[in-house]
Design an enzyme around this catalytic site. Sequence first.
Site, PDB file in Angstrom:
ATOM      1  N   PHE A  90       0.823  -1.211   0.000  1.00 52.23           N
ATOM      2  CA  PHE A  90       0.000   0.000   0.000  1.00 52.23           C
ATOM      3  C   PHE A  90       0.864   1.271   0.000  1.00 52.23           C
ATOM      4  CE2 PHE A  90      -2.374   3.303   2.291  1.00 52.23           C
ATOM      5  CZ  PHE A  90      -3.591   3.288   1.626  1.00 52.23           C
ATOM      6  N   ASN A 185      -3.723   2.240  10.461  1.00 53.29           N
ATOM      7  CA  ASN A 185      -4.490   2.700   9.306  1.00 53.29           C
ATOM      8  C   ASN A 185      -4.934   1.427   8.608  1.00 53.29           C
ATOM      9  OD1 ASN A 185      -5.550   3.748   6.960  1.00 53.29           O
ATOM     10  ND2 ASN A 185      -3.543   4.128   6.021  1.00 53.29           N
ATOM     11  N   PRO A 186      -6.052   0.866   9.029  1.00 49.48           N
ATOM     12  CA  PRO A 186      -6.454  -0.453   8.528  1.00 49.48           C
ATOM     13  C   PRO A 186      -7.189  -0.356   7.185  1.00 49.48           C
ATOM     14  CG  PRO A 186      -8.088   0.330  10.059  1.00 49.48           C
ATOM     15  CD  PRO A 186      -7.062   1.433   9.943  1.00 49.48           C
TER      16      PRO A 186
HETATM   17  N1  SAM Z   1       0.087   1.558   7.637  1.00 52.94           N
HETATM   18  C1  SAM Z   1       0.341   1.625   6.223  1.00 52.94           C
HETATM   19  C2  SAM Z   1       0.066   3.023   5.707  1.00 52.94           C
HETATM   20  O1  SAM Z   1      -0.610   3.793   6.384  1.00 52.94           O
HETATM   21  O2  SAM Z   1       0.526   3.344   4.599  1.00 52.94           O
HETATM   22  C3  SAM Z   1      -0.489   0.612   5.437  1.00 52.94           C
HETATM   23  C4  SAM Z   1      -1.963   0.835   5.542  1.00 52.94           C
HETATM   24  S1  SAM Z   1      -2.959  -0.165   4.456  1.00 52.94           S
HETATM   25  C5  SAM Z   1      -4.386   0.824   4.310  1.00 52.94           C
HETATM   26  C6  SAM Z   1      -3.509  -1.483   5.490  1.00 52.94           C
HETATM   27  C7  SAM Z   1      -2.450  -2.539   5.810  1.00 52.94           C
HETATM   28  O3  SAM Z   1      -3.018  -3.497   6.712  1.00 52.94           O
HETATM   29  C8  SAM Z   1      -1.954  -3.331   4.613  1.00 52.94           C
HETATM   30  O4  SAM Z   1      -0.561  -3.380   4.621  1.00 52.94           O
HETATM   31  C9  SAM Z   1      -2.566  -4.743   4.804  1.00 52.94           C
HETATM   32  O5  SAM Z   1      -1.743  -5.777   4.313  1.00 52.94           O
HETATM   33  C10 SAM Z   1      -2.695  -4.821   6.311  1.00 52.94           C
HETATM   34  N2  SAM Z   1      -3.763  -5.672   6.817  1.00 52.94           N
HETATM   35  C11 SAM Z   1      -4.955  -5.966   6.240  1.00 52.94           C
HETATM   36  N3  SAM Z   1      -5.698  -6.743   7.059  1.00 52.94           N
HETATM   37  C12 SAM Z   1      -4.962  -6.935   8.181  1.00 52.94           C
HETATM   38  C13 SAM Z   1      -5.176  -7.652   9.410  1.00 52.94           C
HETATM   39  N4  SAM Z   1      -6.306  -8.308   9.623  1.00 52.94           N
HETATM   40  N5  SAM Z   1      -4.205  -7.643  10.339  1.00 52.94           N
HETATM   41  C14 SAM Z   1      -3.039  -6.963  10.129  1.00 52.94           C
HETATM   42  N6  SAM Z   1      -2.786  -6.277   9.001  1.00 52.94           N
HETATM   43  C15 SAM Z   1      -3.730  -6.263   8.037  1.00 52.94           C
HETATM   44  N1  GLN Z   2      -7.651   6.329   1.795  1.00 52.10           N
HETATM   45  C1  GLN Z   2      -7.404   5.141   1.006  1.00 52.10           C
HETATM   46  C2  GLN Z   2      -7.914   5.331  -0.405  1.00 52.10           C
HETATM   47  O1  GLN Z   2      -7.399   6.193  -1.065  1.00 52.10           O
HETATM   48  C3  GLN Z   2      -7.960   3.925   1.709  1.00 52.10           C
HETATM   49  C4  GLN Z   2      -7.082   3.617   2.848  1.00 52.10           C
HETATM   50  C5  GLN Z   2      -7.520   2.523   3.723  1.00 52.10           C
HETATM   51  O2  GLN Z   2      -8.368   1.680   3.422  1.00 52.10           O
HETATM   52  N2  GLN Z   2      -6.934   2.543   4.847  1.00 52.10           N
HETATM   53  O3  GLN Z   2      -8.780   4.649  -0.908  1.00 52.10           O
END
Ligand code: SAM
Ligand code: GLN
Length: 272
Positions: A90, A185-186
């Site tokens: 991401f 940030n899930p």
């Molecule tokens: N923290 C980073 C950022 O803000 O750029 C990444 C955020 S991204 C929106 C969500 C992250 O959560 C991804 O890397 C994904 O692989 C991970 N993820 C998704 N489901 C998860 C879970 N159940 N437990 C832990 N990590 C998870």
């Molecule tokens: N804000 C992200 C987007 O551009 C979504 C991020 C997230 O799911 N944490 O769609």
Amino acid sequence: MKLKELYTAVRDILKSASDSPGSEALFLLSEVMVKTRERLLMDFEDEVEQRQVETALFLARKRAEGYPLQYITKKCHFYNLELHICEGVFIPRIETEVLVDLAIETIHENDIKTVADIGTGTGCIAIAIALNTHSEVYATDVNEKALEIAKKNAKKYGVDITLLKGPYLEPLIPFLDKIELIVSNPPYVSTKAELPADVRKEPSEALFAGEDGLEFFRNFFSDVSLLKDKTIIMEFSPEQKDSIEKLCNAFGKITFFNDQFNKTRFFKLAVE
Ligand code: SAM
Ligand code: GLN
């Protein structure tokens, strides 16, 4: 092919995808040829190796299909950091920098010693916190590629972060006693959402969380006894505010915060 001809070809391909195809073409060529923009302009009459011509045209076509620039350059920027990234991980968003500010403020105010970042992706939040506080930092993800990139980024900035693989609280169970703050940030996008082409190139497990986009939050809070006395700071989508409030109200005191664009995007919950 001469460099100036390659520049024109790349610029023409980028016209469909970019508002500034000329400067993006120079940027892309400077990455492919490992030269500064200034050097490129001076070398415009030089012949370019066939291999580099092919790489530049390939990347320009990918960009024109909506492929994010960060996946092409393998770099992204967050909180004054330049981080490694690759396809499958991401791309950090600028809004999330506010989450880091909230976390750092909370850590300082409460003299927090141990923090965990769930779903760390590139490691951006965890690394920014480690660099700006004295707290011990744990970071988790379900995505192996993300953990590899986060490890590389932590090494680049010389911070010691414990990286763990697994969903939700699972990998943190052995350390939960000492973890005082959990940030995340899930994924919070609805599976029904129509996303722009560049966002669709990002990993779906980083974005989607069920039909209402709330699945991560429901699962995370399914056993709230594990979170007793901890502070949780999380990002969500502005239209989810009421649902988040309903879900978390019973667990403790909840406060909401806006992002830089005046949208309510973060909550801080002190679990009782
Ligand atoms: N923290 C980073 C950022 O803000 O750029 C990444 C955020 S991204 C929106 C969500 C992250 O959560 C991804 O890397 C994904 O692989 C991970 N993820 C998704 N489901 C998860 C879970 N159940 N437990 C832990 N990590 C998870
Ligand atoms: N804000 C992200 C987007 O551009 C979504 C991020 C997230 O799911 N944490 O769609």
